[in-house]
Every structure is written in structure tokens, then in C-alpha cells.
Design a protein around this motif. Structure first.
Motif, mmCIF file in Angstrom:
data_model
loop_
_atom_site.group_PDB
_atom_site.id
_atom_site.type_symbol
_atom_site.label_atom_id
_atom_site.label_comp_id
_atom_site.label_asym_id
_atom_site.label_seq_id
_atom_site.Cartn_x
_atom_site.Cartn_y
_atom_site.Cartn_z
ATOM 1 N N ALA A 1 0.806 -1.219 0.000
ATOM 2 C CA ALA A 1 0.000 0.000 0.000
ATOM 3 C C ALA A 1 0.842 1.274 0.000
ATOM 4 C CB ALA A 1 -0.927 0.000 1.220
ATOM 5 N N LEU A 2 2.157 1.151 0.137
ATOM 6 C CA LEU A 2 3.028 2.316 0.175
ATOM 7 C C LEU A 2 3.115 2.987 -1.196
ATOM 8 C CD1 LEU A 2 5.956 0.803 2.264
ATOM 9 C CD2 LEU A 2 4.357 2.565 3.047
ATOM 10 N N PRO A 3 3.483 4.241 -1.250
ATOM 11 C CA PRO A 3 3.682 4.908 -2.545
ATOM 12 C C PRO A 3 4.782 4.215 -3.348
ATOM 13 C CG PRO A 3 3.618 6.507 -0.742
ATOM 14 C CD PRO A 3 3.677 5.162 -0.108
ATOM 15 N N ALA A 4 4.663 4.285 -4.659
ATOM 16 C CA ALA A 4 5.615 3.609 -5.542
ATOM 17 C C ALA A 4 7.046 4.069 -5.279
ATOM 18 C CB ALA A 4 5.236 3.852 -6.996
ATOM 19 N N GLU A 5 7.240 5.359 -4.993
ATOM 20 C CA GLU A 5 8.602 5.855 -4.808
ATOM 21 C C GLU A 5 9.274 5.250 -3.576
ATOM 22 O OE1 GLU A 5 5.764 9.229 -3.469
ATOM 23 O OE2 GLU A 5 5.909 7.725 -5.083
ATOM 24 N N VAL A 6 8.469 4.830 -2.589
ATOM 25 C CA VAL A 6 9.032 4.147 -1.413
ATOM 26 C C VAL A 6 9.380 2.703 -1.779
ATOM 27 C CG1 VAL A 6 8.603 3.387 0.957
ATOM 28 C CG2 VAL A 6 7.753 5.618 0.171
ATOM 29 N N LYS A 7 8.475 2.023 -2.449
ATOM 30 C CA LYS A 7 8.716 0.625 -2.820
ATOM 31 C C LYS A 7 9.900 0.486 -3.768
ATOM 32 C CE LYS A 7 4.288 0.067 -3.930
ATOM 33 N NZ LYS A 7 2.992 -0.562 -4.323
ATOM 34 N N GLU A 8 10.118 1.505 -4.597
ATOM 35 C CA GLU A 8 11.206 1.435 -5.572
ATOM 36 C C GLU A 8 12.582 1.338 -4.929
ATOM 37 O OE1 GLU A 8 10.438 4.830 -7.944
ATOM 38 O OE2 GLU A 8 8.895 3.839 -9.160
ATOM 39 N N ARG A 9 12.701 1.720 -3.667
ATOM 40 C CA ARG A 9 13.986 1.567 -2.969
ATOM 41 C C ARG A 9 14.394 0.102 -2.861
ATOM 42 N NH1 ARG A 9 11.945 5.056 2.204
ATOM 43 N NH2 ARG A 9 11.464 7.011 1.093
ATOM 44 N N TYR A 10 13.433 -0.781 -2.982
ATOM 45 C CA TYR A 10 13.682 -2.211 -2.790
ATOM 46 C C TYR A 10 13.592 -2.987 -4.098
ATOM 47 C CZ TYR A 10 12.823 -0.669 1.975
ATOM 48 O OH TYR A 10 12.888 0.002 3.170
ATOM 49 N N THR A 11 13.685 -2.300 -5.230
ATOM 50 C CA THR A 11 13.534 -2.951 -6.535
ATOM 51 C C THR A 11 14.582 -4.045 -6.729
ATOM 52 O OG1 THR A 11 12.577 -0.976 -7.541
ATOM 53 C CG2 THR A 11 13.564 -2.591 -9.025
ATOM 54 N N ALA A 12 14.139 -5.191 -7.232
ATOM 55 C CA ALA A 12 15.023 -6.328 -7.501
ATOM 56 C C ALA A 12 14.779 -6.821 -8.919
ATOM 57 C CB ALA A 12 14.743 -7.454 -6.501
ATOM 58 N N LYS A 13 15.721 -7.595 -9.430
ATOM 59 C CA LYS A 13 15.517 -8.280 -10.705
ATOM 60 C C LYS A 13 14.787 -9.589 -10.452
ATOM 61 C CE LYS A 13 19.828 -10.936 -10.841
ATOM 62 N NZ LYS A 13 21.041 -11.263 -11.624
ATOM 63 N N VAL A 14 14.226 -10.173 -11.495
ATOM 64 C CA VAL A 14 13.550 -11.453 -11.372
ATOM 65 C C VAL A 14 14.552 -12.496 -10.878
ATOM 66 C CG1 VAL A 14 12.346 -13.286 -12.617
ATOM 67 C CG2 VAL A 14 11.889 -10.883 -13.168
ATOM 68 N N GLY A 15 14.172 -13.226 -9.832
ATOM 69 C CA GLY A 15 15.067 -14.187 -9.213
ATOM 70 C C GLY A 15 15.918 -13.588 -8.113
ATOM 71 N N GLY A 16 15.810 -12.268 -7.885
ATOM 72 C CA GLY A 16 16.564 -11.605 -6.835
ATOM 73 C C GLY A 16 15.766 -11.485 -5.555
ATOM 74 N N ARG A 17 16.177 -10.560 -4.692
ATOM 75 C CA ARG A 17 15.508 -10.347 -3.407
ATOM 76 C C ARG A 17 15.041 -8.904 -3.332
ATOM 77 N NH1 ARG A 17 18.106 -15.192 -3.703
ATOM 78 N NH2 ARG A 17 19.133 -15.906 -1.808
ATOM 79 N N GLY A 18 13.761 -8.722 -3.043
ATOM 80 C CA GLY A 18 13.216 -7.379 -2.927
ATOM 81 C C GLY A 18 11.854 -7.278 -3.578
ATOM 82 N N TRP A 19 11.600 -6.108 -4.195
ATOM 83 C CA TRP A 19 10.283 -5.800 -4.769
ATOM 84 C C TRP A 19 10.334 -5.907 -6.282
ATOM 85 C CZ3 TRP A 19 8.666 -0.847 -7.173
ATOM 86 C CH2 TRP A 19 7.269 -0.774 -7.394
ATOM 87 N N LEU A 20 9.394 -6.663 -6.837
ATOM 88 C CA LEU A 20 9.165 -6.698 -8.278
ATOM 89 C C LEU A 20 7.919 -5.873 -8.546
ATOM 90 C CD1 LEU A 20 9.758 -10.492 -9.069
ATOM 91 C CD2 LEU A 20 11.382 -8.594 -9.305
ATOM 92 N N GLY A 21 8.094 -4.737 -9.176
ATOM 93 C CA GLY A 21 6.985 -3.833 -9.404
ATOM 94 C C GLY A 21 6.158 -4.203 -10.611
ATOM 95 N N PRO A 22 5.148 -3.409 -10.919
ATOM 96 C CA PRO A 22 4.310 -3.664 -12.100
ATOM 97 C C PRO A 22 5.158 -3.728 -13.363
ATOM 98 C CG PRO A 22 3.370 -1.917 -10.730
ATOM 99 C CD PRO A 22 4.738 -2.187 -10.195
ATOM 100 N N GLY A 23 4.875 -4.704 -14.212
ATOM 101 C CA GLY A 23 5.572 -4.819 -15.486
ATOM 102 C C GLY A 23 6.903 -5.534 -15.446
ATOM 103 N N ALA A 24 7.298 -6.080 -14.280
ATOM 104 C CA ALA A 24 8.620 -6.707 -14.175
ATOM 105 C C ALA A 24 8.667 -8.082 -14.820
ATOM 106 C CB ALA A 24 9.038 -6.805 -12.710
ATOM 107 N N GLU A 25 7.544 -8.806 -14.780
ATOM 108 C CA GLU A 25 7.519 -10.187 -15.251
ATOM 109 C C GLU A 25 6.434 -10.381 -16.294
ATOM 110 O OE1 GLU A 25 8.853 -12.891 -11.364
ATOM 111 O OE2 GLU A 25 6.841 -13.052 -12.184
ATOM 112 N N ALA A 26 6.682 -11.344 -17.184
ATOM 113 C CA ALA A 26 5.653 -11.853 -18.089
ATOM 114 C C ALA A 26 5.872 -13.360 -18.178
ATOM 115 C CB ALA A 26 5.728 -11.207 -19.464
ATOM 116 N N ASN A 27 5.169 -14.120 -17.340
ATOM 117 C CA ASN A 27 5.436 -15.549 -17.241
ATOM 118 C C ASN A 27 5.126 -16.289 -18.538
ATOM 119 O OD1 ASN A 27 6.183 -16.886 -14.386
ATOM 120 N ND2 ASN A 27 5.218 -14.890 -14.073
ATOM 121 N N GLY A 28 4.235 -15.735 -19.364
ATOM 122 C CA GLY A 28 3.954 -16.359 -20.641
ATOM 123 C C GLY A 28 5.155 -16.414 -21.564
#
Length: 335
Positions: free
Chosen positions: A77-104
Motif C-alpha cells: 500500500a506504500l507509494p511507488a517511490e518508497v517501494k522502488e527503494r527495494y527494486t530487484a531483478k527477477v530471481g533476486g531479493r526485494g520488490w518486483l513492481g508492475p511490469g517486471a515479469e511476463a510468465n507467458g
């Protein structure tokens, strides 16, 4: 080879059972040989058809699962700019934001990105090889804004590791192999844990054509242990007999499926469970769901060789478990 010869998978076929049965682990953990053999046959049958089953009697406190959801919801529920501090790549540790993955993508399908956000964690027990440690055992990143999350998740991951080992023992027996056939390769696994948040359209917008909360795919590792919530925009499972079907739901049960690595290990006797998570439903656009997903993997360096016939059906060339896993994780990353 097996300590439960009555569960020999090459014996006469048992009567037809549900494609996705519910298995109570209590008789497996404390029952007699006949009860264990019955469970092993049920598991073998289910994993040949859908690659899924439900498991009850696991002993994991529902209050622990509810506590993780409450703590994670506060983070999402936090603002995106706060969550972005924890951005990770797929398979990493942290936050995967909108648009990070496409499992298809893993199926070769060019789909829009998945309609979800995730918090992702993994083992906190370092490996003894510096190169392996750098790639697979990076420290977890715990959001300061959700201070309860670390304690709850570490407790949950300990329980999942115990349950995974018991399930792998069951799977070894279900194939008529030694009970530790799989579990002996899990002394230092690189398991992953995702908390997937599926918000409504007020957060993600109207779905594009062909867009899902998670696109159609199979998981990559050995065993996935899923704690999910029921919803109209929830989990669907694919079978050859029925096509796409809503997965059965029991709030007390974990949903279990095997991944690509396990399917290849069994020489395609068992199928990697194909599944998807539907987009927010048109008649309930504000629906919000949250899933806790534990992905079981092997110890790095495990060489996977297909179980030979008559149990296995396809003889894959031996492969390194983590070379395979890295390739699959890279395949679903949105550039």
C-alpha cells in the motif's frame, strides 16, 4: 529399490481418481505401510495428469500465513517511490513492481506483463563457494516499513523447508524409488519465496487483451508450495482432458505442483503443472488477492538425470539444475 513395494507405479492401474485430489499428510506421517502406499499411488496418479494436488494435515499455523499477508499488504500500500527503494531483478531479493515479469514468455508467448507486484525472498544461509554464493545466496532485503515481515517470513520459510523435504520423500516413494532419492539433493537448496499481490483494476488498470495476473506457464524447479486465496480472478490449471479449469480450493490446504526440473527428473512420467492466474474479473473489478508461493529447488551443482524406464518415459540428457533455473528465470524477465 523401494521400501513400499505395494506402491510400485508399474503395477496395475488403480480406479480413476480426481485429477487434482486432496491428500491428508497425517496418515503418511504416522500411518501404516498400507496407508502410505495408498497415498503414494494417489500422488503418482495426480502428477501424471494435472501435475497438481492439494495437501492438508501439514501442521502450518493459519495465523502465520495471515500475519504475513497483513504485513505485506501494508508494504504494497506504500507509494511507488518508497517501494522502488527495494527494486530487484527477477530471481533476486526485494520488490518486483508492475511490469517486471511476463510468465507467458517462458512458453514463447509475447504477452503483456503480468498484473501483479511481488516481494521476493530466499534462503538466508550462505553457500561455501563464493561464485555460487554471489549468484544464488545474496542477502534478503527486508523493508523497514514492514518491520514484522522478516520474523514472520523466516518462520514460514523454516516450515516450508521442512514440508518440502517431507513432500520430496513422498515423491521418491511414489515412484517406487528410495524415499531420499530427491531429498538427498536438497541439503542446501536455493529455494525462493514470493508474496504475490494481485490488486484490482483501480491499481493495475483495465487488462489488455491476453493479459493475466500471471500468464500461462509452468514452474521451473522441483516442488511449489502455494498458499492462496479464493477469487474469481484466481488460479486455473490446465489438463489435456479438461482444458483450463478453476483449481479446487480448500482454505486449510496448500496447493502443490511440480515444476519443469522435477518433470524432467522423472523422465516426463510426471507433468509440470501448467497454470495461470486470471485478471481482475469484470463483475468484481476491485477484487484483491494475495498468494504465498514457495519454490523448491536443489543444491547448486546438482546434476539431474532422468529416471530410466519403466518409470521414466523420456530420457533427457543430464543437466545442471541451476544452469537450467537461471535460463528459465531470465526468460520471463521483461526488458
Amino acid at each position: 529399490m523401494s521400501n513400499t513395494t505395494s506402491s510400485d507405479p508399474t503395477s496395475a492401474a488403480a480406479p480413476a481418481a480426481p485429477r487434482i485430489p486432496t491428500v491428508d499428510l497425517r496418515p503418511w506421517l504416522s500411518g501404516d505401510a498400507e496407508a502410505r502406499a495408498d497415498i503414494a499411488r494417489t500422488v503418482d496418479s495426480a502428477l501424471q495428469t494435472a501435475g497438481f494436488l492439494l495437501v492438508t494435515g501439514h501442521g502450518v499455523d493459519p495465523a502465520l500465513r495471515a500475519g504475513i499477508r497483513e504485513a505485506a499488504r501494508a508494504f504494497f500500500a506504500l507509494p511507488a517511490e518508497v517501494k522502488e527503494r527495494y527494486t530487484a531483478k527477477v530471481g533476486g531479493r526485494g520488490w518486483l513492481g508492475p511490469g517486471a515479469e511476463a510468465n507467458g514468455y517462458s512458453e514463447g508467448t509475447e504477452t503483456p506483463p503480468d498484473l501483479k507486484e511481488s516481494l521476493t525472498f530466499a534462503t538466508h544461509d550462505p553457500f561455501d563457494d563464493p561464485a555460487v554464493n554471489a549468484e544464488w545466496y545474496a542477502p534478503n532485503v527486508w523493508p523497514a516499513e514492514a518491520p514484522e515481515l522478516r520474523r514472520l517470513c523466516e518462520e514460514y520459510l523454516d516450515r516450508m523447508a521442512e514440508l518440502e523435504k517431507e513432500l520430496l520423500t513422498l515423491l521418491g516413494s511414489a515412484l517406487g524409488l528410495q524415499p531420499d532419492f530427491f531429498s538427498r539433493h536438497m541439503d542446501h537448496p536455493t529455494y525462493g519465496f514470493n508474496i504475490n499481490w494481485y490488486p484490482g483494476v483501480e491499481v493495475v488498470g483495465e487488462p489488455e487483451p491476453g493479459q493475466f495476473r500471471i500468464g500461462p506457464h509452468t514452474d521451473f524447479g522441483t516442488v511449489t508450495i502455494l498458499d492462496r486465496q479464493a477469487g474469481k480472478g484466481g488460479l486455473q490449471v490446465y489438463t489435456d482432458e479438461g482444458g483450463w479449469e478453476d483449481a479446487p480450493f480448500d482454505p486449510e490446504a496448500f496447493t502443490i505442483n511440480i515444476g519443469d526440473l522435477m518433470a524432467r527428473w522423472t523422465g516426463d512420467r510426471w507433468r509440470s503443472g501448467r497454470h495461470r492466474v486470471l485478471p481482475p474479473p469484470a463483475d468484481s473489478p476491485a477484487e484483491e488477492l494475495m498468494s504465498l508461493v514457495y519454490f523448491g529447488e536443489c543444491t547448486p551443482g546438482t546434476i539431474v538425470e532422468s529416471v530410466p524406464a519403466p518409470v521414466g518415459r523420456v530420457a533427457y540428457e543430464a543437466f545442471d539444475s541451476h544452469v537450467y533455473l537461471r535460463g528459465q528465470l531470465d526468460s520471463i524477465t521483461v526488458d
